[in-house]
Structure formats: structure tokens, C-alpha cells
Motif scaffolding. Sequence first.
Motif, short mmCIF file in Angstrom:
data_model
loop_
_atom_site.label_atom_id
_atom_site.label_comp_id
_atom_site.label_asym_id
_atom_site.label_seq_id
_atom_site.Cartn_x
_atom_site.Cartn_y
_atom_site.Cartn_z
N PHE A 155 0.85 -1.18 0.00
CA PHE A 155 0.00 0.00 0.00
C PHE A 155 0.89 1.24 0.00
O PHE A 155 2.13 1.12 0.04
CB PHE A 155 -0.96 -0.01 1.20
CG PHE A 155 -0.30 0.15 2.55
CD1 PHE A 155 -0.27 1.38 3.20
CD2 PHE A 155 0.28 -0.94 3.19
CE1 PHE A 155 0.32 1.52 4.44
CE2 PHE A 155 0.87 -0.81 4.43
CZ PHE A 155 0.89 0.44 5.07
N ALA A 156 0.29 2.40 -0.07
CA ALA A 156 1.06 3.63 -0.13
C ALA A 156 0.45 4.69 0.78
O ALA A 156 -0.75 4.67 1.07
CB ALA A 156 1.13 4.15 -1.57
N LEU A 157 1.31 5.59 1.21
CA LEU A 157 0.88 6.77 1.97
C LEU A 157 1.55 7.99 1.36
O LEU A 157 2.67 7.89 0.84
CB LEU A 157 1.30 6.67 3.44
CG LEU A 157 0.63 5.64 4.33
CD1 LEU A 157 1.29 5.64 5.70
CD2 LEU A 157 -0.86 5.94 4.49
N GLN A 158 0.88 9.11 1.42
CA GLN A 158 1.52 10.37 1.01
C GLN A 158 2.01 11.07 2.26
O GLN A 158 1.25 11.30 3.20
CB GLN A 158 0.55 11.27 0.26
CG GLN A 158 1.23 12.53 -0.26
CD GLN A 158 0.35 13.32 -1.21
OE1 GLN A 158 -0.86 13.31 -1.08
NE2 GLN A 158 0.94 14.01 -2.15
N ALA A 159 3.31 11.35 2.31
CA ALA A 159 3.89 12.01 3.46
C ALA A 159 3.31 13.42 3.61
O ALA A 159 3.19 14.16 2.63
CB ALA A 159 5.41 12.09 3.31
N VAL B 128 5.03 7.21 -0.49
CA VAL B 128 5.84 6.17 0.13
C VAL B 128 5.16 4.82 -0.05
O VAL B 128 3.99 4.65 0.30
CB VAL B 128 6.03 6.45 1.64
CG1 VAL B 128 6.95 5.40 2.26
CG2 VAL B 128 6.59 7.85 1.86
N LEU B 129 5.87 3.86 -0.62
CA LEU B 129 5.35 2.50 -0.76
C LEU B 129 5.72 1.69 0.48
O LEU B 129 6.85 1.78 0.96
CB LEU B 129 5.93 1.82 -2.00
CG LEU B 129 5.50 2.37 -3.36
CD1 LEU B 129 6.10 1.51 -4.47
CD2 LEU B 129 4.00 2.44 -3.49
N TYR C 283 10.58 5.27 -1.43
CA TYR C 283 9.93 6.58 -1.36
C TYR C 283 10.62 7.49 -2.37
O TYR C 283 11.83 7.40 -2.58
CB TYR C 283 9.96 7.18 0.05
CG TYR C 283 11.18 6.84 0.86
CD1 TYR C 283 12.31 7.64 0.85
CD2 TYR C 283 11.18 5.68 1.64
CE1 TYR C 283 13.42 7.31 1.60
CE2 TYR C 283 12.29 5.36 2.39
CZ TYR C 283 13.42 6.17 2.38
OH TYR C 283 14.51 5.84 3.12
N GLU C 284 9.83 8.32 -3.01
CA GLU C 284 10.33 9.17 -4.08
C GLU C 284 10.36 10.62 -3.63
O GLU C 284 9.39 11.13 -3.09
CB GLU C 284 9.44 9.05 -5.33
CG GLU C 284 9.38 7.66 -5.92
CD GLU C 284 10.71 7.25 -6.55
OE1 GLU C 284 11.49 8.15 -6.92
OE2 GLU C 284 10.94 6.04 -6.67
N LYS C 285 11.50 11.27 -3.85
CA LYS C 285 11.62 12.69 -3.54
C LYS C 285 11.20 13.50 -4.75
O LYS C 285 11.83 13.43 -5.80
CB LYS C 285 13.06 13.03 -3.15
CG LYS C 285 13.55 12.29 -1.91
CD LYS C 285 14.99 12.67 -1.59
CE LYS C 285 15.46 11.92 -0.35
NZ LYS C 285 16.86 12.29 0.00
#
Length: 206
Positions: A118-122, A137-138, A202-204
Motif C-alpha cells: 500500500f502507499a501513503l503520502q507524506a 511512500v510504498l 519513497y520518491e523525492k
Amino acid sequence: MKSIEVAKRIEKIAEEKGISGAELARRVGTDRSTITRYYKGTRKISMEELPKFAEVLEVDVIELLFGSEIKNISTISHEKIAIPVLGKIACGEPILAKENIESYIYKPVDSLPSGEIFALQAKGDSMEPTIPDGAIVLLRVQPEVENGEIAAVLVNGDEEATLKRIRKENGFIWLVPDNPKHQLKQITEDYPARIIGKAISYEKFL
């Protein structure tokens, strides 16, 4: 990343899929004039809006941000799966219940580890510089992580998921922000929390 570049990618992908500006507006829940302003660069697309555009266009948020550049990182399968991006957690519901899902992102199957993803948005700067505000963020569903790893942790009566580094010390567990401006918190009876997943990438986007 310039908003106009993202908008042009959205416009190009929509055209390739035969989705008009009016239809795109309907699907993402806005009006045609707003889409036109996005395309012209007179209005910026926010990071909060990108997951919805990605869901409608059936592409990954990363592809909207970086276009074909992301495809050159590695040779991967073209088969993609939908990964749920969680919003507020519905109390008492399973983590990946429909009530908790805010949107979806799409990732190649071969780029993911085994298990439920699943994913969350920081949100906020507590994990900067490692994870900037707005990053996607995965995570892999699991109830435990190793000392020092970043995890998604349920707090506030199991209704809110936060991203923190886990520190295990002398039988105690601490939720540690990477940003020294924020305070670490100890999991106690007065501040209950439970780990629901381990951060795997996680992608910056800044």
C-alpha cells in the motif's frame, strides 16, 4: 519539477487515450476551464491532485512527474498493478478496506516485493530530509520492522497513520522523526501505537 511540464504530460497521455479535456475534468471532479488553465500553465497542479490524475489516466504518479525518464531506470515488466493510497484510517476496518483508500497509483509488478503493498503520502516535514512533504511512500503490510527502519504506524485510536523511524531500546519502542525539529515519542499505554507496514521505497519529488 515544473507544474507545466506535468500538465503537458497529462495532456499528452489523455490525448493518447482519447480522453478529452471535458471528460478528464469530469473524471477528476473539476471543470473544463480548470483543465485548460493547467494545460496553459496559468494554474499549478498540486501534489495532492496528482494521484487522482494518475488513477484516471491509469499511470503511475512517477510517470506524470518524470515522464519517459522513469522508464530508463531499469528494464521492467509492462504489467502494472493498482496500489491503494490510504487516507484517514476507518476505525475498526482492515487496513486495506475500501473505506481507507483515497486513490491508487500504478506500479510494475516486477518492481515490487512480495506481500500486500500500500502507499501513503507524506504530510509535513517530520521525516525530512529522507522523506519530503508530499512524497509517495510504498509500504509492505507487516506488524513488525527491524530497529532503525521506517514504518507506517497507527496512532490516535487506530485512525491516523504516521511515518516514523522505529527505535527499539531497553525493551521500549520509540517513534523517531528524521527531522531534529520534531520530538520523538515513546509507545506507551497513554500513547498507544502499532506498526502496520514497512517503508520499501519513497520518491523525492522536490
